[in-house]
Design a protein around this motif. Structure first.
Motif, PDB file in Angstrom:
ATOM      1  N   GLN A   1       0.832  -1.214   0.000  1.00 25.48           N
ATOM      2  CA  GLN A   1       0.000   0.000   0.000  1.00 25.48           C
ATOM      3  C   GLN A   1       0.864   1.260   0.000  1.00 25.48           C
ATOM      4  O   GLN A   1       0.621   2.208  -0.752  1.00 25.48           O
ATOM      5  N   VAL A   2       1.877   1.281   0.857  1.00 24.25           N
ATOM      6  CA  VAL A   2       2.768   2.443   0.949  1.00 24.25           C
ATOM      7  C   VAL A   2       3.530   2.636  -0.370  1.00 24.25           C
ATOM      8  O   VAL A   2       3.626   3.751  -0.910  1.00 24.25           O
ATOM      9  N   LEU A   3       4.063   1.524  -0.882  1.00 23.00           N
ATOM     10  CA  LEU A   3       4.840   1.594  -2.124  1.00 23.00           C
ATOM     11  C   LEU A   3       3.994   2.095  -3.278  1.00 23.00           C
ATOM     12  O   LEU A   3       4.420   2.976  -4.048  1.00 23.00           O
ATOM     13  N   THR A   4       2.781   1.567  -3.417  1.00 24.25           N
ATOM     14  CA  THR A   4       1.896   1.967  -4.511  1.00 24.25           C
ATOM     15  C   THR A   4       1.556   3.448  -4.425  1.00 24.25           C
ATOM     16  O   THR A   4       1.588   4.170  -5.423  1.00 24.25           O
ATOM     17  N   THR A   5       1.234   3.900  -3.223  1.00 24.42           N
ATOM     18  CA  THR A   5       0.895   5.320  -3.033  1.00 24.42           C
ATOM     19  C   THR A   5       2.070   6.216  -3.423  1.00 24.42           C
ATOM     20  O   THR A   5       1.900   7.220  -4.136  1.00 24.42           O
ATOM     21  N   VAL A   6       3.261   5.862  -2.979  1.00 23.60           N
ATOM     22  CA  VAL A   6       4.444   6.666  -3.272  1.00 23.60           C
ATOM     23  C   VAL A   6       4.717   6.700  -4.770  1.00 23.60           C
ATOM     24  O   VAL A   6       4.963   7.775  -5.355  1.00 23.60           O
ATOM     25  N   VAL A   7       4.662   5.563  -5.426  1.00 21.18           N
ATOM     26  CA  VAL A   7       4.968   5.498  -6.857  1.00 21.18           C
ATOM     27  C   VAL A   7       3.934   6.272  -7.671  1.00 21.18           C
ATOM     28  O   VAL A   7       4.283   6.980  -8.628  1.00 21.18           O
ATOM     29  N   VAL A   8       2.663   6.160  -7.311  1.00 13.62           N
ATOM     30  CA  VAL A   8       1.613   6.908  -8.016  1.00 13.62           C
ATOM     31  C   VAL A   8       1.874   8.405  -7.913  1.00 13.62           C
ATOM     32  O   VAL A   8       1.814   9.139  -8.908  1.00 13.62           O
ATOM     33  N   PHE A   9       2.195   8.865  -6.714  1.00 15.77           N
ATOM     34  CA  PHE A   9       2.438  10.297  -6.529  1.00 15.77           C
ATOM     35  C   PHE A   9       3.715  10.744  -7.246  1.00 15.77           C
ATOM     36  O   PHE A   9       3.781  11.871  -7.760  1.00 15.77           O
TER      37      PHE A   9
END
Length: 356
Positions: free
Chosen positions: A160-168
């Protein structure tokens, strides 16, 4: 790292294409490759090794996309990026579920596609509607079918953290490149407007303020006078004789030379402007009449000492000044008229003097 950066930011050979688009594609592709490799490792950790093959295929396609950006096939690379991103999102959302948040990568495609100006508005609209339909389709699919791979605990939080960071990161990258051109255009417009304003306020020959702008400036000053103001008008003695004897170009050189003297002498004391022809006006700020007369005498002496060179001609000139301490009971134009009257008194009484 220096070599890697040089390769990553390598310009395109097509002179009609900006490098911003290809560079954004390269960085985005690299970020997605790393992201999908991490997901592949996560699948291995939760004992679903075979599903890793799908993501490794997408990584390989992203690698080919990188190659296309260096071969001047940016349009093909962009189409392929949209396809592979859509495929990777659909595959992984169906694999690990809607809660993974991978569907948010579709938003990054919308912003990225806006970066490429050779895509028509119609094409961009079709792409956006297609991505919207794909996201809705994934949502309803996930409502009807459960996810294939269950990821819980620390792996789920990490994902979840990784996906959020990469999207941003991808949103920021595309937004940065998209705003770069508009900001550059805005800076150029501001610079052009400043140049136009400066040209409108400046005398072309002497580079001093012109009469119009000085009147505007003085008008602001006298609206709320919080200190002494003094006004002087100066005229070059026998300037017509200079023009008649040596030519108007020599006269122009006299005006330019004196203007430089005025700038230097008035620095920290006020401003000088060209009033018209061989006349100049001086505004002394924070100086009463007596103080302004002392400052004006220094300026007059600097004019006397200056040697003006025009070709083989060397000459000196003098100036006559009319000075007035600003009277708040009178209008601005009335104060200027008093200074002008005193100037002509000085002309009639031998020139090269200050009348106060």
């Amino acid at each position: 790292m220096g070599k890697f950066k040089k390769i990553l930011f390598q310009d395109v050979e097509n002179p009609n294409e900006s490098a911003d688009g290809p560079i954004t594609l390269r960085i985005s592709a690299l970020v997605m490759m790393i992201y999908l490799l991490i997901i592949s490792v996560t699948l291995v950790m939760v004992h679903h090794v075979w599903w890793m093959a799908g993501n490794l295929l997408f990584v390989a396609i992203y690698g080919y996309l990188l190659y296309l950006t260096y071969e001047n096939h940016t349009r093909t690379a962009l189409i392929l990026y949209n396809i592979v991103m859509l495929g990777a999102v659909c595959f992984n959302v169906m694999l690990i579920g809607w809660d993974s948040g991978l569907q948010h990568f579709l938003f990054t495609l919308v912003l990225l596609d806006l970066l490429f100006t050779y895509l028509s508005k119609w094409s961009q609209g079709v792409v956006v509607m297609g991505l919207c339909a794909a996201r809705l389709g994934l949502y309803f699919f996930c409502r009807e079918h459960g996810k294939i791979v269950q990821i819980d605990g620390a792996c789920d939080i990490f994902l979840q953290v990784l996906t959020t960071v990469v999207v941003f990161v991808l949103l920021y990258l595309s937004g940065l490149m998209l705003s770069k051109d508009s900001q550059a255009v805005e800076r150029k417009l501001m610079k052009y407007n400043n140049e136009l304003q400066k040209a409108a306020n400046t005398d072309t020959l002497t580079k001093l303020w012109n009469r119009h702008y000085l009147m505007h400036y003085m008008g602001k000053k006298v609206e709320h006078p919080d200190d002494f103001l003094s006004i002087a008008i100066g005229d070059i003695d026998f300037f017509k004789k200079v023009n008649d004897t040596y030519g108007h170009e020599c006269g122009d050189e006299v005006l330019r030379t004196l203007a430089n003297i005025f700038k230097k002498e008035m620095e920290g004391h006020g401003v000088a402007a060209r009033w018209g022809g061989e006349e100049f006006i001086f505004l002394f700020e924070g100086a009463n009449g007596d103080e302004a007369k002392i400052l004006l005498a220094h300026l007059q002496n600097a004019v006397r000492k200056a040697t003006i060179t025009y070709g083989e001609v060397q000459l000196r000139v003098t100036m006559t000044f009319g000075l007035v301490e600003y009277d708040t009971k009178l209008r601005l134009d009335e104060n200027i008229s008093i200074a002008d009257e005193r100037l002509y008194i000085g002309k009639e009484n031998g020139r090269d003097r200050i009348i106060y």
